[in-house]
Structures are given as C-alpha cells and as structure tokens.
Design an enzyme around this catalytic site. Structure first.
Site, mmCIF file in Angstrom:
data_model
loop_
_atom_site.group_PDB
_atom_site.id
_atom_site.type_symbol
_atom_site.label_atom_id
_atom_site.label_comp_id
_atom_site.label_asym_id
_atom_site.label_seq_id
_atom_site.Cartn_x
_atom_site.Cartn_y
_atom_site.Cartn_z
ATOM 1 C CB CYS A 19 -0.903 -0.072 1.157
ATOM 2 S SG CYS A 19 -2.316 -1.161 0.838
HETATM 3 P P1 NAD Z 1 -6.418 -8.190 -4.255
HETATM 4 O O1 NAD Z 1 -5.785 -7.744 -5.268
HETATM 5 O O2 NAD Z 1 -6.170 -8.846 -2.931
HETATM 6 O O3 NAD Z 1 -7.970 -8.517 -4.612
HETATM 7 C C1 NAD Z 1 -8.573 -7.999 -5.875
HETATM 8 C C2 NAD Z 1 -9.575 -9.166 -6.197
HETATM 9 O O4 NAD Z 1 -10.128 -8.739 -7.247
HETATM 10 C C3 NAD Z 1 -8.866 -10.365 -6.848
HETATM 11 O O5 NAD Z 1 -9.244 -11.614 -6.136
HETATM 12 C C4 NAD Z 1 -8.914 -10.723 -8.284
HETATM 13 O O6 NAD Z 1 -9.265 -11.951 -8.559
HETATM 14 C C5 NAD Z 1 -10.447 -9.663 -8.278
HETATM 15 N N1 NAD Z 1 -10.732 -9.130 -9.471
HETATM 16 C C6 NAD Z 1 -9.961 -8.709 -10.339
HETATM 17 N N2 NAD Z 1 -10.659 -8.087 -11.633
HETATM 18 C C7 NAD Z 1 -12.029 -8.679 -11.333
HETATM 19 C C8 NAD Z 1 -13.341 -8.370 -12.008
HETATM 20 N N3 NAD Z 1 -13.410 -7.851 -13.204
HETATM 21 N N4 NAD Z 1 -14.330 -8.836 -11.330
HETATM 22 C C9 NAD Z 1 -14.277 -9.637 -10.145
HETATM 23 N N5 NAD Z 1 -13.377 -9.762 -9.713
HETATM 24 C C10 NAD Z 1 -12.052 -9.332 -10.064
HETATM 25 O O7 NAD Z 1 -6.581 -6.411 -4.009
HETATM 26 P P2 NAD Z 1 -6.806 -5.969 -2.246
HETATM 27 O O8 NAD Z 1 -5.687 -6.016 -1.507
HETATM 28 O O9 NAD Z 1 -8.210 -6.359 -1.721
HETATM 29 O O10 NAD Z 1 -7.049 -4.255 -2.693
HETATM 30 C C11 NAD Z 1 -8.207 -3.941 -3.416
HETATM 31 C C12 NAD Z 1 -8.223 -2.314 -3.289
HETATM 32 O O11 NAD Z 1 -8.169 -2.153 -2.119
HETATM 33 C C13 NAD Z 1 -6.918 -1.716 -3.931
HETATM 34 O O12 NAD Z 1 -7.215 -0.626 -4.372
HETATM 35 C C14 NAD Z 1 -6.237 -1.549 -2.683
HETATM 36 O O13 NAD Z 1 -5.064 -0.403 -2.899
HETATM 37 C C15 NAD Z 1 -7.130 -1.030 -1.588
HETATM 38 N N6 NAD Z 1 -6.850 -1.296 -0.277
HETATM 39 C C16 NAD Z 1 -6.041 -2.557 0.118
HETATM 40 C C17 NAD Z 1 -5.676 -2.588 1.396
HETATM 41 C C18 NAD Z 1 -4.821 -4.100 1.857
HETATM 42 O O14 NAD Z 1 -4.272 -3.807 2.952
HETATM 43 N N7 NAD Z 1 -4.728 -5.092 0.935
HETATM 44 C C19 NAD Z 1 -6.043 -1.583 2.550
HETATM 45 C C20 NAD Z 1 -6.842 -0.530 2.156
HETATM 46 C C21 NAD Z 1 -7.126 -0.360 0.698
#
Ligand code: NAD
Length: 438
Positions: A276
């Site tokens: 992040c």
């Molecule tokens: P991640 O990569 O763990 O999960 C994303 C998921 O989306 C994956 O499982 C993927 O298969 C799925 N995906 C991709 N394209 C898709 C589609 N068209 N339809 C359905 N599913 C689809 O991501 P994450 O860590 O959960 O982060 C998501 C968002 O939240 C990002 O913008 C990130 O910056 C933000 N965020 C993350 C955290 C963290 O600690 N991981 C904290 C706050 C905010």
C-alpha cells in the site's frame, strides 16, 4: 440489505464477511474460480486472522460467492474492491477496476449476466478500491458506459478502506473513521443504513465523514502519504542522530510526547514497504505531476526510504568484507505478521549483498516461499539459528518478536557482526552490533 461485493481479495473478502456478520445478505463476486470456491467452502484464499471463522459461519447462509455478476441488479449496494496496482511510472493502473465497473454497469443494463433493472430502480455502486481523484471520473465513465441507457439510474460513490493486512477484520470492525464520498443525500443515507449495525457494534463514537467522492479518495491518499512521510522523517532524523552518536529512539520517544505529534510511527529503521504505502505514495505523486504540481516533500519521503537499505549495507561494509562469506538476512516479509514480501526492504538488502558477492541465507517464519519466487537461488534456512550458523554477518530486516530471543544463536556465527535495521537485537558482549539509527 442486499449487498454485492465485486473483488474478493484482502479488502473484498473482509468487507463481504463483516457485512454478512452484521446481518446483511452478501454476494461476493470474483473472476478467480478458486477464490470463489474457497469462500463457498467457508474459508478465505488469503490469510487474515478471524476471516475464516466469519466465512465458515456465514457461507451458504447470508454469504455466497460466484464468478457471475447476476446479483448486481438486485443489490441495494454494489461495492467494487478490485486491485489498483502501479504502472511502470508509478501512476495508478485502473484497468482491472474500470473493467469491473463496466461489467457492473452491463449487469445493471441487463446486457451482462444480470436480469436487468426496472426503470424506477436506482443503483448505488461504491468504490472501495484506493483510487486518485481523477480516477473517480474514469471509473464513473466505465460504469456508465456499461450501463448504457440505464446510466442515469446508476450512481457512483466512494468509501475508501483503511484496514491493514494482518489485522484486516479487526481494523474493519473498529475503524478510526468512516468516509462516505457521495453525490446525493440518497446515497449517503443508503451507506449510513448499511454501516449502522457495524457502527452500533463498535461501542465507540466512530466519526463518519460525509463528503464528495473525490475528497473521500483524497483523504485515503493524504492518510497514507502522511504515515509514510512520518516514518521517512523519523528515518531522516534518525540518520542525523546516528552521525552524532545519538540514539534516535531516545530522541523520538521524547518527541512523541508532544500531543501535536503523537507517539506512533516514529520508529526509525530500514523503511516502509508492502502493497500500500509505496503504491499509494507513487500514485498520488504521479497524479500531482500530471496536474502540474511537483510534490517535493513526498518525493523526499520516497528518496529517504529508498536510501535506508543502502545505509544498512554501508554499516555492514564498515565492519566486514562479505565477498564469498555467508550472510544471514533475518526477516523477509515487509512487516511482521504477514507473508507479504511486496516491496519488502529485504529485496534491496539481498540485491546489495549479491552485488557484494556474499552467499545469502534468508530466514523468515512465514515469508520464505514468497521470497523464493523473486530469489530462487539464495539459501533459505528453517530457523534464525540455522541461518546464523557459520555466518560472517547478519542483517535484521523485519521485526519478528522471535529475533529478540536469539541469545546464544549468535555464538554459532563465524564472525558475529549484526546490523540491526529494526532495533530488535540487544547489544551484548562479543557481538559487533550496529543499529541503523541508534
Ligand atoms: P487483491 O488483489 O487482494 O484483490 C482483488 C481481487 O479482485 C482479486 O481476487 C481478483 O481476482 C479480483 N478481480 C480482478 N478483476 C475482477 C473483475 N473484473 N471482477 C471480479 N473480480 C475481479 O486486492 P486488495 O488488496 O483487496 O485491494 C483492493 C483495493 O483496496 C486496492 O485498491 C487497494 O489499494 C485497496 N486497499 C487495500 C488494502 C490492503 O491492505 N490490501 C487496504 C486498504 C485499501
């Protein structure tokens, strides 16, 4: 309420499980069939404390997962929790998110997998992903393009997420603040109703910020940019302390007593990493530049962070020539409590040791396998003691608690030089010990 959560990664799965636990009826959507199968099976595809308990309790009841967008038209709220990684130049890559937004729009138009919407239906699509203010327009455009004639019935909102990996469930349930970025009172009220049982369960007066979608996402970037810069400033001051032979921790412990500053995020060391901070700071710097502003302080925060591993290696050079010698790297994860090695400080440390022709042996209680993908040719030890055995130097990169209790393991080193990047090892007789900023 009926909720669809599109994207079932760290954020989406946590959100889906916690909303189901709060009493909502939740459908989790992901393009990855393995992720979907795991959730329907009552466990998560990722490791997060407490998440499997919630999934096993609610899967098949108030929670289900699918690869299809069929539930979107009937949902009171649809969340988009899709990854927003960096492009090569650090700017935000909205490709996956806009694709998901378009598919969501298509489902609402009745052109996708969905059953279609009735004309008087109004749909709320909420971006949970971290996106820049200009990104809001891009996602809205994709959503409305997918919705076609139904676009005027589809409203976009943003609701940034502040949870941390490793404590995602707990953070989601006990937030410091909740931010709603909406374009109408209707959307705000809908989000308030959705969050009501969660807020009621916290026992705390959680501040709710109601603002527009762009301001809401900017709050998330400002938050992460501030935290990353706070650590970098502590590191900058720590590097100055080191030059003067002063313990930066003694200084910053006193500085943190000023309630305008606060005691947290003042631990200097080898720097920040993870999925992040680097990505978000880069994204807002790139967006600022695109808008004609040079973010000098954020550039400096990144520069200080990038320099910390090299400073650690310089301290090593001052005590040992490691060419041909065995060097232990203790800790490979970007922080303790996770197996995530994305942007871990261990990466530049290992590269620096390889540049010095050292034989690197890495140890981490959970992150060795993930590191192996990046560095298949270094040795991996089963324990910190095994890594130290015969080593001519050790570098401490992650502050796992177990490193504080190594004691006699250092006696097995060929040359007991320890460079500590996290202040976890105690100075002791017989050990050539250097703290990075103390
Ligand atoms: P991640 O990569 O763990 O999960 C994303 C998921 O989306 C994956 O499982 C993927 O298969 C799925 N995906 C991709 N394209 C898709 C589609 N068209 N339809 C359905 N599913 C689809 O991501 P994450 O860590 O959960 O982060 C998501 C968002 O939240 C990002 O913008 C990130 O910056 C933000 N965020 C993350 C955290 C963290 O600690 N991981 C904290 C706050 C905010």
């Amino acid at each position: 309420m009926r909720v669809t959560v599109v994207g079932s990664g760290y954020v989406g799965t946590t959100l889906a499980a916690c909303l189901a636990d709060a009493g909502h009826d939740v459908t989790a959507v992901d393009i990855d069939p393995d992720v979907v199968a795991a959730i329907n099976d009552g466990h998560a595809a990722i490791h997060e404390p407490g998440l499997d308990d919630l999934l096993s309790e609610h899967a098949g009841d108030r929670l289900r997962a699918t690869t299809e967008y069929e539930s979107v038209p009937d949902a009171d709220v649809t969340f988009l929790a899709i990854g927003t990684p960096s492009n090569e130049d650090g700017s935000i890559d909205l490709g996956a998110l806009t694709a998901a937004a378009e598919m969501t729009g298509e489902a609402l138009a009745g052109e996708g997998n969905g059953s279609g919407a009735t004309p008087d239906d109004r749909h709320l699509v909420v971006v949970k992903s971290t996106i820049t203010p200009p990104g809001v327009g891009a996602v809205r455009e994709a959503l409305h393009a997918g919705a076609g004639d139904a676009a005027d019935r589809v409203e976009l909102a943003t609701n940034p997420e502040f949870l941390r990996e490793g404590t995602a469930v707990d953070d989601f349930r006990h937030p410091d603040k909740i931010v709603f970025g909406t374009e109408s009172e209707w959307a705000t009220e809908r989000l308030e109703t959705l969050y009501e049982p969660l807020v009621a369960a916290t026992d705390a007066d959680v501040p709710v910020i109601r603002t527009d979608p762009e301001t809401a996402v900017m709050i998330k970037y400002a938050n992460n940019a501030f935290l990353a810069s706070k650590i970098s400033l502590s590191n900058d001051l720590g590097n100055i302390c080191k030059r003067f032979g002063i313990d930066a921790y003694e200084v910053m412990d006193a500085v943190g007593l000023d309630d305008r500053i606060g005691a947290k995020f003042l631990r200097s060391g080898v720097g920040w990493g993870g999925s992040c901070f680097p990505k978000d700071v880069d994204a807002i710097r790139a967006a600022a530049r695109e808008a004609g502003y040079e973010p000098a302080l954020l550039d400096a925060a990144v520069a200080v962070n990038d320099g910390q591993p090299e400073r650690m290696l310089e301290l090593l050079d001052a005590h040992a020539d490691v060419a041909g010698g065995r060097v232990a790297v203790l800790g490979l994860a970007f922080k303790p409590g996770t197996d995530d090695v994305r942007n871990s400080r261990a990466i530049p440390i290992i590269e620096g040791l390889q540049d010095r022709s050292a034989d690197v042996v890495g140890y981490d209680p959970v992150a060795a396998e993930n590191t192996r993908e990046r560095f298949p040719d270094i040795e991996y030890a089963d324990s910190a003691a095994a890594a130290l055995d015969g080593a001519s130097a050790a570098l401490v990169v992650t502050d796992w608690d177990e490193f504080a209790a190594l004691d006699d393991a250092f006696d097995a080193m060929a040359d007991p030089v320890v460079i500590d990047g996290r202040r976890v090892i105690e100075r002791r007789a017989g050990l050539t010990y250097e703290g990075l900023t103390w």
